[in-house]
Design an enzyme around this catalytic site. Structure first.
Site, PDB file in Angstrom:
ATOM      1  N   ARG A 198     -35.283  88.043  -0.051  1.00 29.02           N
ATOM      2  CA  ARG A 198     -34.841  88.669   1.189  1.00 29.02           C
ATOM      3  C   ARG A 198     -33.562  89.451   0.894  1.00 29.02           C
ATOM      4  O   ARG A 198     -32.521  88.860   0.604  1.00 29.02           O
ATOM      5  CB  ARG A 198     -34.591  87.596   2.253  1.00 29.02           C
ATOM      6  CG  ARG A 198     -34.095  88.182   3.539  1.00 29.02           C
ATOM      7  CD  ARG A 198     -33.790  87.166   4.638  1.00 29.02           C
ATOM      8  NE  ARG A 198     -33.070  87.905   5.664  1.00 29.02           N
ATOM      9  CZ  ARG A 198     -31.998  87.470   6.307  1.00 29.02           C
ATOM     10  NH1 ARG A 198     -31.524  86.255   6.102  1.00 29.02           N
ATOM     11  NH2 ARG A 198     -31.391  88.239   7.183  1.00 29.02           N
ATOM     12  N   HIS A 227     -28.529  94.283   8.490  1.00 24.49           N
ATOM     13  CA  HIS A 227     -27.679  93.130   8.223  1.00 24.49           C
ATOM     14  C   HIS A 227     -26.225  93.600   8.382  1.00 24.49           C
ATOM     15  O   HIS A 227     -25.447  93.612   7.446  1.00 24.49           O
ATOM     16  CB  HIS A 227     -27.954  92.542   6.838  1.00 24.49           C
ATOM     17  CG  HIS A 227     -27.547  91.103   6.679  1.00 24.49           C
ATOM     18  ND1 HIS A 227     -28.414  90.114   6.277  1.00 24.49           N
ATOM     19  CD2 HIS A 227     -26.359  90.488   6.865  1.00 24.49           C
ATOM     20  CE1 HIS A 227     -27.775  88.954   6.216  1.00 24.49           C
ATOM     21  NE2 HIS A 227     -26.511  89.160   6.572  1.00 24.49           N
ATOM     22  N   GLU A 287     -29.201  87.973  12.682  1.00 19.23           N
ATOM     23  CA  GLU A 287     -28.198  87.308  13.521  1.00 19.23           C
ATOM     24  C   GLU A 287     -27.551  88.218  14.561  1.00 19.23           C
ATOM     25  O   GLU A 287     -26.326  88.434  14.535  1.00 19.23           O
ATOM     26  CB  GLU A 287     -27.120  86.669  12.639  1.00 19.23           C
ATOM     27  CG  GLU A 287     -27.661  85.600  11.709  1.00 19.23           C
ATOM     28  CD  GLU A 287     -26.572  84.763  11.049  1.00 19.23           C
ATOM     29  OE1 GLU A 287     -25.387  85.114  11.157  1.00 19.23           O
ATOM     30  OE2 GLU A 287     -26.918  83.746  10.435  1.00 19.23           O
ATOM     31  N   ASN A 319     -31.886  80.979  10.763  1.00 15.29           N
ATOM     32  CA  ASN A 319     -30.741  80.786   9.859  1.00 15.29           C
ATOM     33  C   ASN A 319     -30.004  79.545  10.342  1.00 15.29           C
ATOM     34  O   ASN A 319     -29.596  79.475  11.507  1.00 15.29           O
ATOM     35  CB  ASN A 319     -29.766  81.970   9.934  1.00 15.29           C
ATOM     36  CG  ASN A 319     -30.340  83.253   9.354  1.00 15.29           C
ATOM     37  OD1 ASN A 319     -31.482  83.291   8.895  1.00 15.29           O
ATOM     38  ND2 ASN A 319     -29.548  84.308   9.368  1.00 15.29           N
ATOM     39  N   TYR A 327     -26.904  76.683   9.414  1.00  8.09           N
ATOM     40  CA  TYR A 327     -25.801  76.206   8.570  1.00  8.09           C
ATOM     41  C   TYR A 327     -25.241  74.863   9.032  1.00  8.09           C
ATOM     42  O   TYR A 327     -25.002  73.983   8.219  1.00  8.09           O
ATOM     43  CB  TYR A 327     -24.681  77.255   8.507  1.00  8.09           C
ATOM     44  CG  TYR A 327     -25.108  78.439   7.665  1.00  8.09           C
ATOM     45  CD1 TYR A 327     -25.007  78.407   6.278  1.00  8.09           C
ATOM     46  CD2 TYR A 327     -25.690  79.565   8.244  1.00  8.09           C
ATOM     47  CE1 TYR A 327     -25.442  79.463   5.495  1.00  8.09           C
ATOM     48  CE2 TYR A 327     -26.138  80.625   7.464  1.00  8.09           C
ATOM     49  CZ  TYR A 327     -26.012  80.577   6.099  1.00  8.09           C
ATOM     50  OH  TYR A 327     -26.462  81.614   5.321  1.00  8.09           O
ATOM     51  N   GLU A 355     -32.195  81.674   6.184  1.00  7.34           N
ATOM     52  CA  GLU A 355     -30.914  81.394   5.508  1.00  7.34           C
ATOM     53  C   GLU A 355     -30.574  79.924   5.652  1.00  7.34           C
ATOM     54  O   GLU A 355     -30.745  79.354   6.732  1.00  7.34           O
ATOM     55  CB  GLU A 355     -29.740  82.186   6.126  1.00  7.34           C
ATOM     56  CG  GLU A 355     -29.694  83.632   5.746  1.00  7.34           C
ATOM     57  CD  GLU A 355     -28.477  84.367   6.319  1.00  7.34           C
ATOM     58  OE1 GLU A 355     -27.420  83.730   6.532  1.00  7.34           O
ATOM     59  OE2 GLU A 355     -28.607  85.571   6.562  1.00  7.34           O
TER      60      GLU A 355
HETATM   61  C1  FCB Z   1     -24.593  84.212   7.843  1.00  7.24           C
HETATM   62  C2  FCB Z   1     -24.798  85.660   7.438  1.00  7.24           C
HETATM   63  C3  FCB Z   1     -24.817  85.861   5.953  1.00  7.24           C
HETATM   64  C4  FCB Z   1     -23.812  84.993   5.225  1.00  7.24           C
HETATM   65  C5  FCB Z   1     -23.914  83.557   5.672  1.00  7.24           C
HETATM   66  C6  FCB Z   1     -22.980  82.617   4.967  1.00  7.24           C
HETATM   67  O1  FCB Z   1     -24.082  84.159   9.138  1.00  7.24           O
HETATM   68  O2  FCB Z   1     -26.015  86.137   7.953  1.00  7.24           O
HETATM   69  O3  FCB Z   1     -24.630  87.226   5.700  1.00  7.24           O
HETATM   70  O4  FCB Z   1     -22.553  85.498   5.389  1.00  7.24           O
HETATM   71  O5  FCB Z   1     -23.704  83.485   7.057  1.00  7.24           O
END
Ligand code: FCB
Length: 459
Positions: A80, A124, A169, A291, A293, A364
């Protein structure tokens, strides 16, 4: 401690890695590329914490073959990357830049030559500067310019690209770029930023049409999701956390997947013929990208937290307060490590949308840690893959996983200081060195493709 094997994923599960143009390409003024809002924003003194400006990226524009070789050695099924809009349309509208399209043509050929699926993201975050000057995502016209650009890229690449991502995002672009001013274009409009959300959604919907018209298929979008935890038990806490949940999780997903905003009050704040637009926005998707985290702990803004907010540049006027999550390990960027949040979020999506949820991909997931001997990254990824497997065992249809990121890269306002890569980049020489996590991920992919659970070396 014995570590049980990581279960094998279903046959055909797609293993990949993610990256983006502004964070890697460099070559900001090369071969006719136009400037982006991020080029200008990052160059302003004081914006980027380590004083870098992103103009060199990781040198990917010149070194893409090296990175594709690393992907091939990894056994990745897909990559990607993102297409830089101002590299293809330097002024945001008007003539295309043939040299820009040629670059992505070469990159796609290189990936295909190694049997790796190219999965481009069309936006992006690097908006052409000329469009930014016209209001960027606050201007409805930007959505139409985006769709034209998307169609042009597909006309060139759809014969070889079997998987497309429109936007990355949109929530972060709205919140960080237009509401809080921490990212490009640095606007601090608070709730007046909502038109930027609507116009990105419209851009997505129009682009889906333009992509299909140009012969593209398997179209999706990458949306950030975070399980929102409520801090405290007061009514204000519940209100703060529910509002944040709506803004960060449902403001984008609901229109995309159900054709309606999560709350009529939001719909009323959006510009233009909203009901008509929602039909475009909800154009059927082939898949939906998540995505993930970490979770977010939210309550009412607490007076004692206001100083912390100021430190993060978050204005206290917002009717919610983001709190520190205690009791979990933290990554190098200070984010809490909560693998089960991924399972939880996927189940929440499944519960909310049911049959309306297309197959998912994790577009992500990753973490920042220093060093080549990055056992903490291995533990992070291992934990998240187990959580992903658990979600699938609970019935969530997930077809693939892209880790962020293949190499270290320019981490927005953190500059080069936060390293998310499986591969280390020495920014003085741009030399690439695989980290322990790279070798680990290769073995995970191999075992899974062979239908075997992965026996952890420390198991
Ligand atoms: C996300 C972004 C990516 C990267 C990660 C750590 O929010 O999409 O570009 O910075 O965080």
């Amino acid at each position: 401690m014995t570590i049980p094997p990581l279960p094998a994923f279903p046959p055909g599960f797609l293993w990949g890695a993610s990256a983006s143009a502004f964070q890697t390409e460099g070559a900001a003024g090369t071969d006719g590329k136009g400037p982006s809002g991020w080029d200008v924003f990052a160059a302003r003194p004081g914006r980027i914490k380590d004083g870098t400006d992103g103009s060199r990226g990781t040198g990917f524009y010149d070194r893409y073959r090296e990175d594709v070789a690393l992907l091939a050695e990894l056994g990745a099924g897909a990559f990607r990357f993102s297409v830089s809009w101002p590299r293809v349309v330097p002024d945001g509208s008007g003539p295309l830049n043939p040299a820009g399209l040629d670059f992505y043509d070469r990159l796609v050929d290189e990936l295909c030559g190694h049997g790796i699926t190219p999965a481009p993201t069309l936006y992006h975050w690097d908006t052409p500067l000329a469009l930014e000057h016209g209001g960027g995502w606050l201007n409805r016209d930007t959505a139409f310019r985006f769709a034209e650009y998307a169609g042009a890229v597909a006309e060139r690449l759809a014969d070889r690209v079997p998987m497309w991502i429109t936007l990355n995002e949109p929530a972060e672009v709205t919140l960080l770029g237009y509401a809080l001013g921490e990212h490009a274009p640095g606007r601090r409009l608070l709730f007046d930023a909502l038109p930027a959300a609507h116009h990105q959604l419209l851009a997505h919907g129009l682009a889906v049409g333009a992509l299909r018209a140009a012969g593209a298929s398997r179209i999706g979008i990458a949306v950030s999701h975070t399980p929102v935890w409520t801090a405290g038990g007061s009514e204000e806490d519940r209100f703060g956390s529910a509002l944040y949940d709506t803004l960060s999780n449902w403001l984008f997903a609901d229109p995309l997947l159900t054709g309606a905003y999560p709350d009529e009050n939001f719909a009323a704040l959006m510009p233009g013929p909203v009901a008509e637009d929602l039909k475009t926005i909800a154009a059927p998707l082939d898949w939906y990208g998540v995505n993930y985290y970490n979770p977010t702990l939210v309550g009412a803004p607490a007076p004692q937290a206001l100083d912390t907010f100021a430190g993060f540049g978050i204005p206290p006027e917002l009717p919610f307060g983001i709190r520190e999550i205690d009791g979990y390990e933290r990554t190098g960027s200070g984010w809490p490590v909560v693998p089960d949040g991924l399972r939880d979020m996927l189940v929440r999506l499944e519960t909310r949308y049911g049959d309306r949820l297309p197959p998912l991909y994790i577009t992500e997931n990753g973490c920042s840690f220093e060093g080549l001997r990055d056992s903490r990254r291995i533990d992070f990824l291992d934990g998240h893959l187990r959580a992903l497997h658990a979600a699938m065992a609970q019935g969530v249809d997930v077809r693939g996983y892209f880790t962020w990121s293949l190499t270290d890269n320019f981490e927005w306002i953190e500059g080069n200081a936060q390293r998310f890569g499986l591969v280390h980049v020495d920014y003085a020489t741009m030399r690439r060195t695989p980290k322990d996590s790279y070798h680990w991920y290769r073995e995970v992919i191999r075992s899974s493709q062979a239908g075997r659970p992965y026996e952890h070396p420390r198991g």
